[in-house]
Design a protein around this motif. Structure first.
Motif, mmCIF file in Angstrom:
data_model
loop_
_atom_site.group_PDB
_atom_site.id
_atom_site.type_symbol
_atom_site.label_atom_id
_atom_site.label_comp_id
_atom_site.label_asym_id
_atom_site.label_seq_id
_atom_site.Cartn_x
_atom_site.Cartn_y
_atom_site.Cartn_z
ATOM 1 N N PHE A 21 46.086 25.681 20.483
ATOM 2 C CA PHE A 21 46.336 24.826 19.555
ATOM 3 C C PHE A 21 47.684 24.526 18.648
ATOM 4 C CE2 PHE A 21 41.508 25.907 18.482
ATOM 5 C CZ PHE A 21 40.947 25.310 19.579
ATOM 6 N N GLU A 22 48.323 25.761 18.570
ATOM 7 C CA GLU A 22 49.651 25.632 18.169
ATOM 8 C C GLU A 22 50.478 24.595 18.569
ATOM 9 O OE1 GLU A 22 51.086 29.534 17.730
ATOM 10 O OE2 GLU A 22 49.700 30.378 16.404
ATOM 11 N N THR A 23 50.232 24.454 19.992
ATOM 12 C CA THR A 23 51.328 23.578 20.776
ATOM 13 C C THR A 23 50.744 22.030 20.922
ATOM 14 O OG1 THR A 23 50.380 24.367 22.803
ATOM 15 C CG2 THR A 23 52.243 25.458 22.052
ATOM 16 N N THR A 24 49.445 22.026 20.769
ATOM 17 C CA THR A 24 48.554 20.660 20.942
ATOM 18 C C THR A 24 48.101 19.967 19.879
ATOM 19 O OG1 THR A 24 46.343 21.835 21.494
ATOM 20 C CG2 THR A 24 48.176 21.335 23.531
ATOM 21 N N LEU A 25 47.916 20.866 18.816
ATOM 22 C CA LEU A 25 47.304 20.255 17.532
ATOM 23 C C LEU A 25 48.292 20.154 16.188
ATOM 24 C CD1 LEU A 25 43.668 21.747 17.616
ATOM 25 C CD2 LEU A 25 44.532 19.728 18.338
ATOM 26 N N PRO A 26 48.478 19.195 15.639
ATOM 27 C CA PRO A 26 49.226 19.256 14.334
ATOM 28 C C PRO A 26 48.622 20.322 13.386
ATOM 29 C CG PRO A 26 47.968 17.263 14.333
ATOM 30 C CD PRO A 26 47.773 17.829 15.668
ATOM 31 N N PRO A 27 49.194 20.801 12.282
ATOM 32 C CA PRO A 27 48.590 21.915 11.568
ATOM 33 C C PRO A 27 47.618 21.098 10.716
ATOM 34 C CG PRO A 27 50.992 21.938 11.339
ATOM 35 C CD PRO A 27 50.740 20.771 12.332
ATOM 36 N N GLU A 28 47.402 20.016 10.349
ATOM 37 C CA GLU A 28 46.600 19.385 9.423
ATOM 38 C C GLU A 28 44.958 19.467 10.099
ATOM 39 O OE1 GLU A 28 48.962 15.991 10.952
ATOM 40 O OE2 GLU A 28 49.277 17.757 10.071
ATOM 41 N N VAL A 29 45.126 19.136 11.582
ATOM 42 C CA VAL A 29 44.038 19.063 12.514
ATOM 43 C C VAL A 29 43.710 20.525 12.892
ATOM 44 C CG1 VAL A 29 43.166 18.407 14.648
ATOM 45 C CG2 VAL A 29 44.795 17.047 13.398
ATOM 46 N N ARG A 30 44.554 21.466 13.058
ATOM 47 C CA ARG A 30 44.005 22.784 13.274
ATOM 48 C C ARG A 30 43.520 23.445 12.355
ATOM 49 N NH1 ARG A 30 49.176 23.876 14.800
ATOM 50 N NH2 ARG A 30 49.844 25.159 13.182
ATOM 51 N N ARG A 31 43.607 23.109 10.891
ATOM 52 C CA ARG A 31 43.195 23.863 9.815
ATOM 53 C C ARG A 31 41.720 23.331 9.726
ATOM 54 N NH1 ARG A 31 48.219 23.458 7.337
ATOM 55 N NH2 ARG A 31 47.781 21.191 6.812
ATOM 56 N N THR A 32 41.480 22.148 10.179
ATOM 57 C CA THR A 32 39.949 21.645 10.432
ATOM 58 C C THR A 32 39.275 22.291 11.294
ATOM 59 O OG1 THR A 32 40.394 19.846 11.665
ATOM 60 C CG2 THR A 32 40.808 19.476 9.335
ATOM 61 N N VAL A 33 39.671 23.241 12.166
ATOM 62 C CA VAL A 33 38.669 23.671 13.132
ATOM 63 C C VAL A 33 37.656 24.676 12.552
ATOM 64 C CG1 VAL A 33 38.722 24.847 15.166
ATOM 65 C CG2 VAL A 33 40.366 22.994 14.868
ATOM 66 N N LEU A 34 38.244 25.372 11.718
ATOM 67 C CA LEU A 34 37.245 26.375 10.959
ATOM 68 C C LEU A 34 36.042 25.695 10.304
ATOM 69 C CD1 LEU A 34 39.858 28.933 9.506
ATOM 70 C CD2 LEU A 34 37.877 29.511 10.962
ATOM 71 N N PHE A 35 36.399 24.398 9.660
ATOM 72 C CA PHE A 35 35.323 23.657 8.852
ATOM 73 C C PHE A 35 34.366 23.082 9.969
ATOM 74 C CE2 PHE A 35 33.788 19.675 7.978
ATOM 75 C CZ PHE A 35 33.001 19.581 6.701
#
Length: 748
Positions: free
Chosen positions: A675-689
């Motif tokens: 995720f750190e290499t393929t997703l921007p931080p703002e998208v990565r944070r939404t996975v938990l939601f």
């Protein structure tokens, strides 16, 4: 194709699990024979002691009829009639059981003889259990179904005997009122028992829901293995009633039963005539009926005393004898019990020399549920759970099986409104997904989704659709060489699991997702929260008082850690503009929609995979939904959470057993690095939601199938929402919801 989620898988053919060979010489058959002979020896000694005591007591009390004689020639005639009647009984048994599995008359006659022997030695006609066991073992079919045919046979016997007894009793009320009254009482008892068996057979045949739910509640108290076996035995009896009643020639069965009873009554009538030749036909017939009423009273061992008591009371009144006809009792008892018991002893001695044939391959008993070449009860665990809880779809599946529409070979875990089966349809094995007509939209959409992408690799290919008045279904190819990804993860090197995970994500990214620009959809986000979180939690609370009580608290203590409850956590989320903005930024594209570990199967040889069970009913169709599904497995351990049977709740405290494999932890760490290499931080944070929302969406389903474990799933969602909020902890604060009665608090 799909494997059983979290359980062992079915494998066809070969000599692996489920293959069974018959008992070896000197093995179980020899030990069973030894125990049987020991039981016979003890029974004979006890019976001889009772017989000697009975005769001595009768001599001392003067219970011999003066000048009574018996024409000796009638004894072999009576024995011959008995033997012919038993031959017809074995033929009738063959008529019922050959529709289950072809068999020889000798197997049924030997089982009948040995059972008759043990009926004479054991109380309460327990020899019928011995008969069912021996025949079931020799034919390799369900012993419970054999016992059911015996009960059905005895119910027919009882009705015939009761009708004869009622006729004689009514006709002799004037001449022998005491004997007639006793005969009518015995006839009522025999008739009531027969009607009870007939009612039970009808309840089984009609699959009475109340009875099944009661059985389900009782068997739920047993351990898993015993529960599955007990339920499978009961369902086998239901299955057997349909096979037998629909296929056996019951008209011929009844005619043969009538002929059999003519011989039985003729046997005892010959003895009665030889003992008292000057009496009329009605008295002789009544005496013959009396012998079977007396022998039908459950007693033992040998039951001579009980037999003599009832038989002498009836015969004395019907024949007009002043004394007690002990001689007639002894001879009648000897003819009824002796010759056929000797035949049973002969077959018991011979049985130890018999060997069972090799069982067929493992698929055959799975196609025919009444065969017992191996224990297949665990293959139908999920189906039996739903069937005995009264779920409508399971009864539709049972009816389809009983009608012969298909043969269930294995059942897998299904969704809330659908079942997944491995079936034999006459041409081969197929994976069949089935639902009720009122729920076909979702399954139909899944079929269409797969059909439109049948050119893609790594997706199952639909074979055909089926639509009836009772169900909608479609078939998929069956791939027996694939195993569940869960099993692959925990049996192969972890690096192979990481490679499969990467290939799965590459596949969905390249072949399923479209490269669309992100758009702000605040209204869609609000609707998503309202329908998939708030509404689902409230619906589950309406089904579960325990969950409703948990919602009244502002904070929860989950396995020793304190968290904001669902209401305050959602209030904090809604008070966070940055979090709302990131969640509202959506990339609308086709997705899989249910990308869990459960829905992946892998071929061990080369790591090839199939992605199963797409779900296009997601209100938000963003790839992050699929990523949340993967984290639902690898982060919060959904597959392990499903194994929790109960969560303990005391006030605001929720406790349950948490387990997570180290392999899951390693794969989740690998996923995070990806995720750190393929997703921007703002998208990565939404996975938990989205991971948290997935748990909210399943709450109503969990409330229905296992309300005891529901708090564990709710607590997992609460913890995930807290973890999501903690990513923005420095930016927002919110107080718990106010203004509601804590005892009736619902989410806003």
């Amino acid at each position: 194709m799909p494997r059983l989620r979290g359980q062992r898988q079915w494998r066809g053919g070969g000599r692996g699990r489920g293959h069974h060979r018959g008992p070896r010489p000197g093995g179980p058959l020899k030990h069973a024979r030894g125990w049987g002979l020991a039981l016979v020896a003890v029974g004979l000694l006890v019976s001889a002691a009772f017989l000697s005591r009975f005769v001595d007591g009768s001599h001392q009390s003067g219970q011999w009829v003066p000048d009574s004689t018996l024409a000796v020639w009638v004894i072999p005639l009576a024995v011959l009639c008995q033997g012919l009647a038993h031959v017809l009984r074995a033929k009738n048994a063959q008529r019922l059981l050959r529709v289950v599995r072809p068999t020889t008359w000798r197997i049924l006659f030997s089982g009948l003889s040995v059972g008759f022997l043990f009926n004479a030695l054991l109380p309460f006609r327990l020899g019928e259990l011995v008969r069912a066991h021996l025949i079931g073992r020799q034919m390799r079919i369900s012993r419970a179904v054999v016992l059911f045919t015996i009960l059905f046979e005895r119910a027919v016997d009882g009705l015939v005997l009761a009708l004869c007894a009622v006729g004689v009793g009514l006709a002799t009320r004037a001449q022998a009122p005491e004997a007639a009254a006793l005969m009518l009482r015995l006839a009522m008892g025999v008739g009531a028992a027969s009607v009870a068996v007939a009612v039970l057979a009808w309840l089984l045949f009609t699959q009475n829901r109340r009875m099944l739910r009661a059985v389900g509640a009782f068997t739920a108290l047993l351990n898993d293995r015993l529960k599955d076996r007990t339920r499978f035995v009961l369902w086998s009896i239901i299955y057997g009633t349909h096979v037998i009643f629909r296929s056996a020639r019951l008209g011929r069965f009844v005619v043969t039963s009538m002929g059999m009873w003519v011989l039985y009554l003729g046997s005892m009538a010959a003895l009665a005539h030889g003992f008292a030749p000057g009496h009329g036909a009605l008295a002789i017939l009544g005496t013959a009926v009396s012998a079977y009423l007396a022998v039908g009273v459950p007693s033992g061992p040998g039951f001579l005393g009980t037999f003599h008591y009832y038989f002498s009371e009836l015969a004395r009144g019907l024949l007009g004898i002043d004394g007690v006809p002990l001689g007639l009792s002894l001879v009648s008892w000897a003819v009824l019990i002796g010759p056929f018991s000797a035949v049973g002893l002969y077959f018991l001695l011979q049985r130890g020399r018999e060997q069972a044939a090799d069982a067929p391959v493992a698929l055959e008993p799975l196609k025919n549920k009444l065969h017992r070449d191996s224990d297949i009860s665990r293959e139908f665990s999920h189906f039996l759970d739903e069937y005995f809880s009264g779920q409508a779809l399971s009864h539709v599946l049972s009816t389809g099986e009983l009608r012969g529409d298909f043969r269930m070979v294995h059942t897998f875990k299904g969704g809330s409104n659908a079942s997944t089966l491995l079936v034999w349809d006459g041409e081969g094995l197929r994976v069949r997904k089935v639902t009720l007509p009122q729920h076909l939209e979702k399954l139909k959409a899944q079929h269409d989704w797969l059909e439109s992408r049948r050119h893609l690799p790594h997706l199952p290919r639909p074979l055909r659709e089926l639509r009836t008045e009772d169900y909608y279904a479609f078939d998929l190819e069956y791939r027996k060489e694939y195993v569940p990804f869960f099993q692959f993860i925990h049996s192969e090197d972890v690096e192979r699991g990481k490679q499969v995970l990467d290939r799965v994500l590459d596949f969905v990214d390249q072949h399923l997702y479209e490269h669309a620009e992100r758009r702000d959809e605040p209204d869609m986000l609000e609707r998503y929260l309202r329908e998939k979180v708030v509404a689902k939690v409230n619906d589950a609370a309406a089904l579960s008082p325990t969950l409703a009580a948990l919602l009244a608290h502002d904070t929860l203590c989950i396995n020793g850690q304190h968290y904001e409850n669902m209401g305050p956590a959602l209030a904090r989320l809604r008070a966070n503009p940055r979090a709302l903005a990131e969640l509202a930024s959506m990339r609308q594209t086709p997705i899989h929609g249910d990308l869990t570990v459960d829905n992946l199967i892998v071929r061990k040889e080369d790591g090839d995979f199939l992605v199963l069970d797409p779900n296009n009913e997601n209100a938000i169709s963003d790839p992050v939904v699929d990523l949340g599904k993967l984290c639902q497995s690898l982060h919060s351990g959904y597959e392990f959470l499903c194994q929790v049977s109960r969560a303990k709740v005391e006030g605001a405290v929720v406790e349950y057993e948490e387990s997570m494999s180290s392999r899951y932890a390693e794969l989740y760490l690998h996923l995070q690095r990806r995720f750190e290499t393929t997703l921007p931080p703002e998208v990565r944070r939404t996975v938990l939601f989205h991971e948290a929302v997935h748990y909210c969406r399943m709450l109503t389903y969990r409330a229905r199938i296992n309300p005891s474990s529901l708090p564990a799933f709710f607590a997992t969602a609460v913890r995930l929402f807290n973890q999501f909020n903690d990513q923005y902890a420095s930016e927002t604060s919110a107080s718990p919801l106010q203004g509601e009665d804590p005892s009736r608090k619902r989410l806003a």
